[in-house]
Enzyme design. Sequence first.
Site, PDB file in Angstrom:
ATOM      1  N   GLU A 162     -17.074   2.415  18.005  1.00 26.96           N
ATOM      2  CA  GLU A 162     -18.336   3.117  17.700  1.00 26.96           C
ATOM      3  C   GLU A 162     -19.430   2.226  17.128  1.00 26.96           C
ATOM      4  OE1 GLU A 162     -17.138   6.399  15.197  1.00 26.96           O
ATOM      5  OE2 GLU A 162     -15.694   7.127  16.653  1.00 26.96           O
ATOM      6  N   ASN A 213     -14.421   0.960  22.146  1.00 24.40           N
ATOM      7  CA  ASN A 213     -14.162   2.401  22.178  1.00 24.40           C
ATOM      8  C   ASN A 213     -15.340   3.156  21.567  1.00 24.40           C
ATOM      9  OD1 ASN A 213     -12.115   4.484  22.604  1.00 24.40           O
ATOM     10  ND2 ASN A 213     -11.959   4.663  20.369  1.00 24.40           N
ATOM     11  N   HIS A 250     -14.688  13.348  23.060  1.00 24.30           N
ATOM     12  CA  HIS A 250     -14.644  14.559  22.220  1.00 24.30           C
ATOM     13  C   HIS A 250     -15.743  15.451  22.763  1.00 24.30           C
ATOM     14  CE1 HIS A 250     -11.859  12.772  19.427  1.00 24.30           C
ATOM     15  NE2 HIS A 250     -12.622  11.710  19.327  1.00 24.30           N
ATOM     16  N   GLU A 280      -9.506   9.597  23.433  1.00 19.55           N
ATOM     17  CA  GLU A 280      -9.408  10.558  22.320  1.00 19.55           C
ATOM     18  C   GLU A 280      -9.793  11.955  22.788  1.00 19.55           C
ATOM     19  OE1 GLU A 280     -11.555   9.317  18.794  1.00 19.55           O
ATOM     20  OE2 GLU A 280     -10.999   7.228  19.043  1.00 19.55           O
ATOM     21  N   ASP A 282     -10.553  15.650  23.581  1.00 17.82           N
ATOM     22  CA  ASP A 282     -10.319  17.058  23.248  1.00 17.82           C
ATOM     23  C   ASP A 282     -11.522  17.850  23.736  1.00 17.82           C
ATOM     24  OD1 ASP A 282     -12.068  16.317  21.106  1.00 17.82           O
ATOM     25  OD2 ASP A 282     -10.420  16.293  19.666  1.00 17.82           O
TER      26      ASP A 282
HETATM   27  O1  9MR Z   1      -8.936  12.478  13.557  1.00 16.51           O
HETATM   28  C1  9MR Z   1      -9.357  11.630  12.520  1.00 16.51           C
HETATM   29  C2  9MR Z   1      -9.498  12.421  11.237  1.00 16.51           C
HETATM   30  O2  9MR Z   1      -8.228  12.855  10.792  1.00 16.51           O
HETATM   31  C3  9MR Z   1     -10.183  11.581  10.172  1.00 16.51           C
HETATM   32  O3  9MR Z   1     -10.429  12.402   9.038  1.00 16.51           O
HETATM   33  C4  9MR Z   1     -11.480  11.039  10.723  1.00 16.51           C
HETATM   34  C5  9MR Z   1     -12.198  10.178   9.681  1.00 16.51           C
HETATM   35  O4  9MR Z   1     -13.418   9.746  10.163  1.00 16.51           O
HETATM   36  O5  9MR Z   1     -11.222  10.254  11.883  1.00 16.51           O
HETATM   37  C6  9MR Z   1     -10.700  11.024  12.919  1.00 16.51           C
HETATM   38  O6  9MR Z   1     -10.507  10.226  14.065  1.00 16.51           O
HETATM   39  C7  9MR Z   1     -11.695   9.676  14.664  1.00 16.51           C
HETATM   40  C8  9MR Z   1     -11.299   8.401  15.371  1.00 16.51           C
HETATM   41  O7  9MR Z   1     -10.647   7.538  14.488  1.00 16.51           O
HETATM   42  C9  9MR Z   1     -12.512   7.716  15.969  1.00 16.51           C
HETATM   43  N1  9MR Z   1     -13.235   8.594  16.848  1.00 16.51           N
HETATM   44  C10 9MR Z   1     -13.558   9.909  16.304  1.00 16.51           C
HETATM   45  C11 9MR Z   1     -12.298  10.577  15.758  1.00 16.51           C
HETATM   46  C12 9MR Z   1     -12.616  11.977  15.290  1.00 16.51           C
HETATM   47  O8  9MR Z   1     -13.506  11.941  14.219  1.00 16.51           O
END
Ligand code: 9MR
Length: 362
Positions: A162, A213, A250, A280, A282
């Site tokens: 990101e 990513n 997402h 990732e 969903d």
């Molecule tokens: O799913 C993850 C969540 O449990 C955490 O609280 C969050 C913190 O920022 O990160 C989420 O995972 C992220 C991933 O690492 C990067 N892309 C976005 C995902 C969803 O926020």
Amino acid sequence: MKYIYFLFIVMVLLTSCASELTTSASGNSSAESTETLRNIASQKGIYIGSAVADTPLFSKTEPYSNIFVKEFNMMVAENEMKFEYLQTSSNVFYWFIADRMVNVALANNMQIRGHALLWHNQSGWASSVNNPAALSNILSNHIFTVMRRYSNKIAYWDVVNEAIEVNNSMVNSSNFYDHLRKSFWWTNLGSNYVEYAFQLARAADPTAKLFYNDYGIERYNNNPKAFYAYQLVSNLKAKGLIDGVGFQMHIDTNFKPFENGFELNLKRYSDIGVEIQITEMDVRIPVPANSTLYSLQANTYREVLSIALSNSNFTAIVFWGFTDKYSWIPDFFSGFGDALLFNTSYQKKPSYDAVMEVLKNK
Ligand code: 9MR
């Protein structure tokens, strides 16, 4: 003789306990077990995976781990391999959780995506370091230590996650350097920090596949973020520093893969020879949902995967969890949920059937 028999029984029992999580899902020969996502996906030459969390994975009371190892052949730790989890304070590494997750994947003949080496979130103590030389060493130490520990175990790494954030005060600039996220990494290391991270990762484990990513880069039309991400990846590719791009995906049901140019978007990456993974995915829907929403959701999964499968550089689809019981969506998108393939009671949803159907028809 009696004692030998007794010893034999004890050994069998011990072995079956120890291998609870380490039995190979693919080694099952019953007819029922051949019809799983992982079995069909591997026949088609792609990986199918899920993010998992350590707590349910090691729970003795839930079907979570059984379903995970039966249905999927790629694992990503949802949080447990992020900087703040692995390097808890300066040069102090905590491996216990990450190691045991890696061991589950390897024992079940799964690939692993390592997520993530450099991110602006969940970087713990490093994010308050305000000293370029120190932060440069921290990044180098982190990447070398983590990648070397898991070399030969983790084949795919999200090296940078990101890093693109469209800078609205620079709308006229089509150069991705002007649209890098102004995170603490950027403030300290400057615009070359992305390339620096990839150089370190290449040196740390030359056999690993290195990925950039990001989210929100799936729409081709009218999407500057997707364009800058593509520029960033092609720039690294020209320097031999990157192997793949991860589309997080997402999304919700407003994303229309055919109308929104998803195919063209993938094509520009395969044209420059990088591997493509959905990392990732969903598809959130309003809750409480109904059958119309579930079928719209299933259709979104179907269309995305069918387009991805038509690109020969596409190698994996990973969902951000598999059961609606454990998903980040309700906490982050108020009024939304039910984004995954299994419901909160671990029953297959129409989205599961859609994914299976597309895989079979490939
Ligand atoms: O799913 C993850 C969540 O449990 C955490 O609280 C969050 C913190 O920022 O990160 C989420 O995972 C992220 C991933 O690492 C990067 N892309 C976005 C995902 C969803 O926020």
